[in-house]
Motif scaffolding. Structure first.
Motif, PDB file in Angstrom:
ATOM      1  N   ASN A 141       0.859  -1.189   0.000  1.00  9.93           N
ATOM      2  CA  ASN A 141       0.000   0.000   0.000  1.00  9.93           C
ATOM      3  C   ASN A 141       0.894   1.237   0.000  1.00  9.93           C
ATOM      4  O   ASN A 141       1.393   1.664   1.040  1.00  9.93           O
ATOM      5  CB  ASN A 141      -0.922  -0.010   1.228  1.00  9.93           C
ATOM      6  N   GLU A 142       1.109   1.805  -1.183  1.00 13.60           N
ATOM      7  CA  GLU A 142       2.044   2.923  -1.332  1.00 13.60           C
ATOM      8  C   GLU A 142       1.661   4.126  -0.474  1.00 13.60           C
ATOM      9  O   GLU A 142       2.528   4.774   0.123  1.00 13.60           O
ATOM     10  CB  GLU A 142       2.125   3.350  -2.800  1.00 13.60           C
ATOM     11  N   SER A 143       0.377   4.420  -0.395  1.00 16.85           N
ATOM     12  CA  SER A 143      -0.058   5.580   0.385  1.00 16.85           C
ATOM     13  C   SER A 143       0.297   5.418   1.857  1.00 16.85           C
ATOM     14  O   SER A 143       0.749   6.376   2.510  1.00 16.85           O
ATOM     15  CB  SER A 143      -1.573   5.787   0.227  1.00 16.85           C
ATOM     16  N   TYR A 144       0.093   4.219   2.403  1.00  7.68           N
ATOM     17  CA  TYR A 144       0.430   3.968   3.801  1.00  7.68           C
ATOM     18  C   TYR A 144       1.932   4.137   4.034  1.00  7.68           C
ATOM     19  O   TYR A 144       2.360   4.721   5.040  1.00  7.68           O
ATOM     20  CB  TYR A 144       0.006   2.559   4.209  1.00  7.68           C
ATOM     21  N   MET A 147       2.818   7.925   3.952  1.00  2.00           N
ATOM     22  CA  MET A 147       2.373   8.640   5.139  1.00  2.00           C
ATOM     23  C   MET A 147       3.228   8.269   6.357  1.00  2.00           C
ATOM     24  O   MET A 147       3.547   9.124   7.196  1.00  2.00           O
ATOM     25  CB  MET A 147       0.902   8.333   5.415  1.00  2.00           C
ATOM     26  N   THR A 178       5.327  10.592  -6.935  1.00  2.00           N
ATOM     27  CA  THR A 178       5.040  10.320  -5.524  1.00  2.00           C
ATOM     28  C   THR A 178       3.800  11.073  -5.038  1.00  2.00           C
ATOM     29  O   THR A 178       3.625  12.253  -5.324  1.00  2.00           O
ATOM     30  CB  THR A 178       6.233  10.710  -4.631  1.00  2.00           C
ATOM     31  N   PHE A 179       2.995  10.369  -4.307  1.00  2.00           N
ATOM     32  CA  PHE A 179       1.835  10.954  -3.636  1.00  2.00           C
ATOM     33  C   PHE A 179       2.326  11.981  -2.608  1.00  2.00           C
ATOM     34  O   PHE A 179       3.240  11.708  -1.823  1.00  2.00           O
ATOM     35  CB  PHE A 179       1.054   9.829  -2.946  1.00  2.00           C
TER      36      PHE A 179
END
Length: 226
Positions: A141-144, A147, A178-179
């Motif tokens: 999970n890239e977002s996790y 963050m 990148t987010f």
């Protein structure tokens, strides 16, 4: 020329389907024990699968209930501004979710909540360890992962280890896809400034201004370099 077989002769011959059926029955009878074992094994596997599925579902339900309870206590504590040393500290409940319901899907989500509370208590090293664990458990999970990287940078900054904080954010700032990349650049400007690396701070600020000209944080970063 091949001899033509009459209808009468055909009727006298063995029925091929019946012959096959008889052979199949005979085969089963000869290997009946093997078929019994195979049937028992299939039943055992099915029961095992159903048992595991039921248990995982049970863990998910109980884990979610425990997480909801911990989150409710967290919101209540924040609303009442209780001291973090309170006996009803939500951290204890989040820790219980992680330790008692490790197989529940919500278990890993308790880690960043617990890490944040440990950080607020001043237990920065423990917070770093928990954020690292959260990253490892959620690599897909890239977002996790991103963050958690921001949170780790904040932990290192709290320890005044600015170089380590920069290293957490550098990969996020260097990847155009990148987010929240703009946020990483903003924080890097400040970290470079805190670390006394003014040239790097200016270079990062120029990247931010060039690629995110509408960023509401431009004036903030410019002010850091005055």
């Amino acid at each position: 020329m091949a001899k033509k077989i009459s209808r009468k002769e055909l009727l006298k011959g063995p029925d091929e389907f019946m012959t096959f059926s008889e052979r199949a029955v005979a085969y089963v009878q000869e290997h009946s024990q093997a078929f019994i074992f195979a049937g028992v094994a299939a039943v055992v596997l099915l029961l095992g699968y159903l048992g595991v599925s039921w248990y995982l579902g049970y863990e998910d339900r109980k884990g979610q209930e425990a997480y909801n309870k911990a989150y409710y206590e967290l919101r209540k504590t924040e609303a009442s501004e209780e001291e973090l040393t309170s006996p009803e500290l939500p951290a204890e409940l989040f820790e219980q979710v992680s330790s008692d319901y490790g197989l529940a899907r919500v278990s890993s989500l308790a880690l960043p909540q617990l890490a944040r509370l440990r950080f607020q208590e001043g237990k920065v090293d423990e917070a770093i360890s928990l954020y690292r664990r959260f990253q490892e458990e959620n690599r897909e999970n890239e977002s996790y992962v991103i963050m958690a990287g921001f949170a780790l940078a904040a932990c290192y900054e709290a320890r005044q280890d600015y170089e380590a904080a920069v290293e957490e954010l550098r990969p996020l700032a260097e990847d155009p896809e990148t987010f929240l990349r703009d946020q990483a650049l903003v924080r890097l400007v400040r970290l470079h400034r805190l670390n006394g690396s003014l040239d790097k701070a200016r270079e990062t600020q120029e990247t931010l201004a060039g690629e995110y000209p509408d960023s509401p944080f431009l004036s903030f970063t410019e002010g850091l370099l005055e």
